[in-house]
Write a protein that holds these residues in place. Structure first.
Motif, PDB file in Angstrom:
ATOM      1  N   SER A  92      33.519  25.274  55.087  1.00  0.00           N
ATOM      2  CA  SER A  92      32.840  25.790  53.893  1.00  0.00           C
ATOM      3  C   SER A  92      33.527  27.029  53.339  1.00  0.00           C
ATOM      4  N   GLY A  93      33.308  27.240  52.059  1.00  0.00           N
ATOM      5  CA  GLY A  93      33.803  28.433  51.393  1.00  0.00           C
ATOM      6  C   GLY A  93      33.219  28.518  49.995  1.00  0.00           C
ATOM      7  N   THR A  94      32.972  29.740  49.524  1.00  0.00           N
ATOM      8  CA  THR A  94      32.382  29.948  48.201  1.00  0.00           C
ATOM      9  C   THR A  94      33.137  31.060  47.489  1.00  0.00           C
ATOM     10  N   ILE A  95      33.478  30.824  46.228  1.00  0.00           N
ATOM     11  CA  ILE A  95      34.091  31.841  45.376  1.00  0.00           C
ATOM     12  C   ILE A  95      33.206  32.039  44.150  1.00  0.00           C
ATOM     13  N   ARG A  96      32.904  33.294  43.843  1.00  0.00           N
ATOM     14  CA  ARG A  96      32.180  33.608  42.610  1.00  0.00           C
ATOM     15  C   ARG A  96      32.985  34.654  41.848  1.00  0.00           C
ATOM     16  N   ALA A  97      33.416  34.331  40.639  1.00  0.00           N
ATOM     17  CA  ALA A  97      34.258  35.216  39.844  1.00  0.00           C
ATOM     18  C   ALA A  97      33.601  35.492  38.501  1.00  0.00           C
ATOM     19  N   THR A  98      33.633  36.752  38.080  1.00  0.00           N
ATOM     20  CA  THR A  98      33.058  37.170  36.803  1.00  0.00           C
ATOM     21  C   THR A  98      34.042  38.075  36.087  1.00  0.00           C
TER      22      THR A  98
ATOM     23  N   LEU B 117      35.184  41.057  33.797  1.00  0.00           N
ATOM     24  CA  LEU B 117      34.770  42.357  33.273  1.00  0.00           C
ATOM     25  C   LEU B 117      35.892  42.820  32.345  1.00  0.00           C
ATOM     26  N   GLY B 118      35.888  42.282  31.128  1.00  0.00           N
ATOM     27  CA  GLY B 118      37.020  42.512  30.250  1.00  0.00           C
ATOM     28  C   GLY B 118      38.237  41.808  30.826  1.00  0.00           C
ATOM     29  N   ARG B 119      39.313  42.551  31.053  1.00  0.00           N
ATOM     30  CA  ARG B 119      40.539  41.968  31.606  1.00  0.00           C
ATOM     31  C   ARG B 119      40.546  41.971  33.130  1.00  0.00           C
ATOM     32  N   VAL B 120      39.487  42.459  33.722  1.00  0.00           N
ATOM     33  CA  VAL B 120      39.379  42.548  35.188  1.00  0.00           C
ATOM     34  C   VAL B 120      38.466  41.439  35.693  1.00  0.00           C
ATOM     35  N   GLN B 121      38.766  40.887  36.864  1.00  0.00           N
ATOM     36  CA  GLN B 121      37.916  39.888  37.499  1.00  0.00           C
ATOM     37  C   GLN B 121      37.198  40.522  38.691  1.00  0.00           C
ATOM     38  N   ALA B 122      35.880  40.342  38.743  1.00  0.00           N
ATOM     39  CA  ALA B 122      35.097  40.736  39.920  1.00  0.00           C
ATOM     40  C   ALA B 122      34.854  39.470  40.732  1.00  0.00           C
ATOM     41  N   VAL B 123      35.264  39.478  41.992  1.00  0.00           N
ATOM     42  CA  VAL B 123      35.294  38.245  42.786  1.00  0.00           C
ATOM     43  C   VAL B 123      34.621  38.459  44.138  1.00  0.00           C
ATOM     44  N   THR B 124      33.732  37.531  44.504  1.00  0.00           N
ATOM     45  CA  THR B 124      33.142  37.485  45.834  1.00  0.00           C
ATOM     46  C   THR B 124      33.617  36.204  46.522  1.00  0.00           C
ATOM     47  N   VAL B 125      34.118  36.347  47.730  1.00  0.00           N
ATOM     48  CA  VAL B 125      34.556  35.191  48.513  1.00  0.00           C
ATOM     49  C   VAL B 125      33.850  35.217  49.859  1.00  0.00           C
ATOM     50  N   GLU B 126      33.220  34.104  50.205  1.00  0.00           N
ATOM     51  CA  GLU B 126      32.591  33.940  51.512  1.00  0.00           C
ATOM     52  C   GLU B 126      33.153  32.655  52.114  1.00  0.00           C
ATOM     53  N   SER B 127      33.707  32.750  53.321  1.00  0.00           N
ATOM     54  CA  SER B 127      34.408  31.585  53.844  1.00  0.00           C
ATOM     55  C   SER B 127      34.544  31.656  55.357  1.00  0.00           C
TER      56      SER B 127
ATOM     57  N   LYS C 234      34.607  41.350  48.710  1.00  0.00           N
ATOM     58  CA  LYS C 234      34.312  41.636  47.313  1.00  0.00           C
ATOM     59  C   LYS C 234      35.547  42.311  46.729  1.00  0.00           C
ATOM     60  N   SER C 235      36.032  41.776  45.608  1.00  0.00           N
ATOM     61  CA  SER C 235      37.321  42.231  45.088  1.00  0.00           C
ATOM     62  C   SER C 235      37.273  42.495  43.595  1.00  0.00           C
ATOM     63  N   LEU C 236      38.152  43.386  43.160  1.00  0.00           N
ATOM     64  CA  LEU C 236      38.489  43.533  41.752  1.00  0.00           C
ATOM     65  C   LEU C 236      39.955  43.146  41.606  1.00  0.00           C
ATOM     66  N   VAL C 237      40.229  42.203  40.699  1.00  0.00           N
ATOM     67  CA  VAL C 237      41.596  41.769  40.423  1.00  0.00           C
ATOM     68  C   VAL C 237      42.001  42.407  39.097  1.00  0.00           C
ATOM     69  N   LEU C 238      42.941  43.370  39.168  1.00  0.00           N
ATOM     70  CA  LEU C 238      43.293  44.175  38.006  1.00  0.00           C
ATOM     71  C   LEU C 238      44.721  43.892  37.553  1.00  0.00           C
TER      72      LEU C 238
ATOM     73  N   ALA D 211      41.545  26.713  44.223  1.00  0.00           N
ATOM     74  CA  ALA D 211      40.536  27.657  43.735  1.00  0.00           C
ATOM     75  C   ALA D 211      40.967  29.096  43.986  1.00  0.00           C
ATOM     76  N   LEU D 212      41.516  29.373  45.156  1.00  0.00           N
ATOM     77  CA  LEU D 212      41.992  30.713  45.466  1.00  0.00           C
ATOM     78  C   LEU D 212      43.180  31.092  44.578  1.00  0.00           C
ATOM     79  N   ALA D 213      44.074  30.127  44.337  1.00  0.00           N
ATOM     80  CA  ALA D 213      45.238  30.402  43.509  1.00  0.00           C
ATOM     81  C   ALA D 213      44.833  30.745  42.078  1.00  0.00           C
ATOM     82  N   MET D 214      43.824  30.054  41.562  1.00  0.00           N
ATOM     83  CA  MET D 214      43.350  30.341  40.204  1.00  0.00           C
ATOM     84  C   MET D 214      42.735  31.729  40.117  1.00  0.00           C
ATOM     85  N   THR D 215      42.198  32.233  41.228  1.00  0.00           N
ATOM     86  CA  THR D 215      41.524  33.528  41.231  1.00  0.00           C
ATOM     87  C   THR D 215      42.473  34.676  41.542  1.00  0.00           C
TER      88      THR D 215
END
Length: 325
Positions: A28-34, A36-46, A113-117, A10-14
């Protein structure tokens, strides 16, 4: 082992391929990715973990030329890249480049909380990015004071952000990172393109925060940012709109949004106009009609009728017999 492998995938895909070290007690761990165009907004709690991206992983990876801007909201961290080894504390953000080796240790339960650009979106060369990696930035600095709350809010609200708006908002983060790279090189000034961009970001945020003030004007905005009115107008030439028109457009957008809500039935049009900085109801009605083709009252009524129609349609659909039964 299966759970750990799933988490690694899951982390590798993000974020891209990484070598994960996860303690046995991690549960436990949670990833939420959205997007934003070509950018990913990602929250990880783990729970605690350590991630390494080695030269061999980079060599085996395809299409992973990303730069990550990460805010540590909870927990502690240590990031190592480009000969820098830095401790990161809650409320600080940092940048790392997936095209070069990195080690990121998170020794306690954390929230990031991350932006993947993609580098193409960032518009910075490898040497420019290298100057800002693994250098924590907090809200106690001028740029951090802009970037930290902005990035946090952007990631939190990404799911509700329409795609065109998301790309435009993300551009502001990119502009701030460009200025940060210039500052590290000692070249950022308000006369440079990147310096002007970050100043415009501040000015737009100032306007949004003061829309309710009917006395806001180019003179008050220029004074708040220690620039001349003439230079303020020069900055807005690039937006192809005057300062006053920008203020009016933002006020109209907020009024239109307010009049579209269910609660609009309980407020007057004049009350909405006053709330967003229009001192003259008649002037507000005229510019609103010019912008949207309807008077404010008509706009409110159209939206109220549409809500009633949607509610009636939903009720009818609930009462229709199941033809397949």
């Amino acid at each position: 082992m299966r759970r750990r492998a799933y988490w690694r995938e899951a982390l590798a895909m993000t974020f891209g391929s990484v070598d994960m070290a996860v303690p046995d007690e991690v549960q436990s761990g949670t990833i939420r990715a959205t997007a934003l165009g070509r950018v990913q907004a990602v929250t990880v709690e783990s729970d605690p973990q350590t991630a390494r991206r080695t030269r061999s992983l980079i060599a085996c990876s395809d299409n992973e030329d990303f730069v990550v801007v990460k805010l540590l909201s909870r927990g502690g961290a240590r990031v190592e890249q480009d000969s820098r080894d830095s401790a990161v504390h809650p409320g600080q953000l940092f940048v790392y480049d997936m095209a070069r080796p990195i080690r990121l240790s998170l020794p306690e339960p954390f929230l990031t909380k991350s932006l993947v650009l993609p580098r193409s979106v960032l518009g910075l060369g490898e040497s420019d990015v290298c100057r800002i990696t693994a250098s924590p930035l907090g809200s106690d600095t001028a740029l951090g004071g802009l970037l930290v709350p902005f990035l946090s809010r952007l990631v939190d609200t990404a799911e509700a952000c329409p795609e065109p708006v998301g790309e435009l908002v993300t551009r502001n983060v990119v502009d701030l990172l460009t200025v940060l790279a210039d500052e590290q090189q000692g070249t950022a000034t308000t006369d440079s393109p990147s310096g002007a961009r970050v100043l415009m970001t501040r000015i737009r945020a100032h306007i949004d925060a003061n829309l309710a003030d009917p006395d806001m004007s180019p003179a008050t905005i220029a004074r708040a940012h220690h620039i001349s009115v003439r230079y303020l107008h020069k900055l807005f030439e690039g937006e192809k709109i005057t300062v006053s028109r920008w203020i009016q457009r933002r006020r109209l957008e907020e009024c239109r949004r307010a009049l579209s809500r269910r609660s609009a039935a309980s407020v007057t049009v004049a009350g909405v106009a006053h709330r967003w900085g229009f001192s003259s109801p008649s002037h507000f009605s005229r510019v609103f009609r010019d912008a949207y083709g309807l008077t404010p009252a008509d706009w409110r009524n159209v939206n109220a009728s549409a809500r009633v129609a949607r509610a009636d349609r939903a009720e009818r659909e609930e009462t229709l017999p199941d033809r397949a039964a």
